[in-house]
Design an enzyme around this catalytic site. Structure first.
Site, PDB file in Angstrom:
ATOM      1  CE1 TYR A  52     -25.037  32.176  36.798  1.00 14.22           C
ATOM      2  CE2 TYR A  52     -26.924  33.369  35.912  1.00 14.22           C
ATOM      3  CZ  TYR A  52     -26.406  32.410  36.757  1.00 14.22           C
ATOM      4  OH  TYR A  52     -27.242  31.675  37.566  1.00 14.22           O
ATOM      5  CG  HIS A 104     -24.843  32.567  42.759  1.00 19.15           C
ATOM      6  ND1 HIS A 104     -24.303  33.137  41.636  1.00 19.15           N
ATOM      7  CD2 HIS A 104     -25.427  31.423  42.317  1.00 19.15           C
ATOM      8  CE1 HIS A 104     -24.546  32.393  40.578  1.00 19.15           C
ATOM      9  NE2 HIS A 104     -25.214  31.333  40.966  1.00 19.15           N
ATOM     10  CB  SER A 144     -30.585  22.975  35.852  1.00 20.87           C
ATOM     11  OG  SER A 144     -30.179  21.999  34.922  1.00 20.87           O
ATOM     12  N   PRO A 145     -34.235  23.447  35.109  1.00 19.21           N
ATOM     13  CG  PRO A 145     -35.931  24.803  34.221  1.00 19.21           C
ATOM     14  CD  PRO A 145     -34.487  24.830  34.648  1.00 19.21           C
ATOM     15  CG  LEU A 146     -35.887  22.452  30.434  1.00 15.35           C
ATOM     16  CD1 LEU A 146     -35.549  23.089  29.089  1.00 15.35           C
ATOM     17  CD2 LEU A 146     -37.341  22.010  30.469  1.00 15.35           C
ATOM     18  N   GLY A 147     -33.475  19.341  33.323  1.00 16.97           N
ATOM     19  CA  GLY A 147     -32.515  18.262  33.516  1.00 16.97           C
ATOM     20  C   GLY A 147     -33.144  16.888  33.402  1.00 16.97           C
ATOM     21  N   GLY A 148     -32.584  16.043  32.564  1.00 19.21           N
ATOM     22  CA  GLY A 148     -33.074  14.693  32.381  1.00 19.21           C
ATOM     23  C   GLY A 148     -33.942  14.506  31.156  1.00 19.21           C
TER      24      GLY A 148
END
Length: 298
Positions: free
Chosen positions: A53, A128, A208-212
């Protein structure tokens, strides 16, 4: 914050994905550290990082070093904070990502992460991404050796399918602690992997749980011009609760399984404070059905 576990370690309901603090468009260090401190103030007990990162070539470990400085500068107790890092990927500085899951590379990466984090053992060390050029059992076997040597306390994998999860569980002798895979309203194909983790008692960490969610505006109209009823449902439920759609999204993920611990990214203190508040939001069965896209009975 209410508690869920990774292995036998309390990890809270919501973690912090620290990647946005170090990659392209990252904030200045003052705001980055303030974001991590805000997460800790809000009860976040899991901070997820990785040696890859970073933004520019030659700054591998930027995010790990940032997390270490933030923890050292925090005024409160950090003894219960679980730092999870990863090895096996790289960034040459041109925006691309590489993968190297060879045992030798993973062991070197772990040693470097230990030094950057300033710890004797890494709380959770994650492979990863599977490397198609390296047998999966060999890559996971390196994690088993690191466990046996006491250099890591728990082992996890990321971006793995169900077969790889089962194999990793076997190679590690049942010591697989977590799986970090993509899962969100916009990306739900990871359901078989989630259910397998539930069966095995392994924590599932959606990245990326908030995708959309950001595709729809608060007035229910799609920013892309076309209606999106399913994603707009998250905004409708949010209005009914007087909270952000992001909180509803995280609460929906938490309701899917007791092994789920979302790790939303943040680059501002107010963002992670809002995400952490999702730990206290309980959705009704009818609301969950709406978010699943299932017509409500009656």
């Amino acid at each position: 914050m209410r508690t869920r576990h990774i292995g036998d370690v309390p990890a809270g309901f919501i973690g912090l994905g620290a990647m946005p603090l170090s990659i392209e468009g990252r904030p200045d260090e003052g705001r980055a550290i303030a974001t991590i401190h805000a997460a800790l103030d809000a009860g976040v007990m899991l901070v997820d990082t990785a040696d890859s990162y970073h933004w520019y070539a030659g700054e591998a470990g930027h995010n790990e070093e940032l997390v270490a400085r933030a923890l050292a500068a925090y005024g409160g107790d950090t003894g219960a904070v679980l730092v999870a890092t990863k090895g096996g990927r790289g960034r040459p500085g041109d925006g691309s990502w590489t993968v190297d899951g060879s045992p030798e590379r993973l062991k070197r990466a772990c040693e470097a992460s230990l030094a950057r984090l300033g710890v004797e053992a890494i709380g959770l060390y994650q492979l990863h991404k599977p490397d198609p050029a390296v047998p999966w059992a060999d890559s996971v076997g390196a994690l088993a050796e690191l466990l046996d040597e006491g250099k890591i306390r728990m082992a996890g994998i990321s971006n793995a399918d169900a077969g790889q999860i089962r194999e990793a569980y076997e190679v590690l002798g049942g010591r697989l602690a977590s799986v970090q895979n993509r899962f969100s309203p916009a990306f739900r194909s990871g359901e078989p992997e989630l259910r397998l983790c539930e069966e095995l008692g392994v924590a599932f960490l959606p990245w990326s749980p908030l995708g959309g969610i950001s595709r729809s505006s608060l007035d229910g109209e799609s920013r892309l011009g076309a209606p999106d009823p399913l994603h707009d449902a998250f905004h409708a439920v949010a209005r009914e609760h007087g909270v952000s759609p992001q909180q509803v999204c995280l609460a929906w993920l938490l309701a899917r399984s007791p092994v789920v611990i979302p790790i939303p990214g943040a680059s501002r203190p107010e963002t992670i404070r809002d995400s952490a508040a999702a730990a206290g939001l309980v959705l009704g069965m009818d609301e969950i059905a709406r978010l699943e896209g299932v017509p409500s009975a009656g």
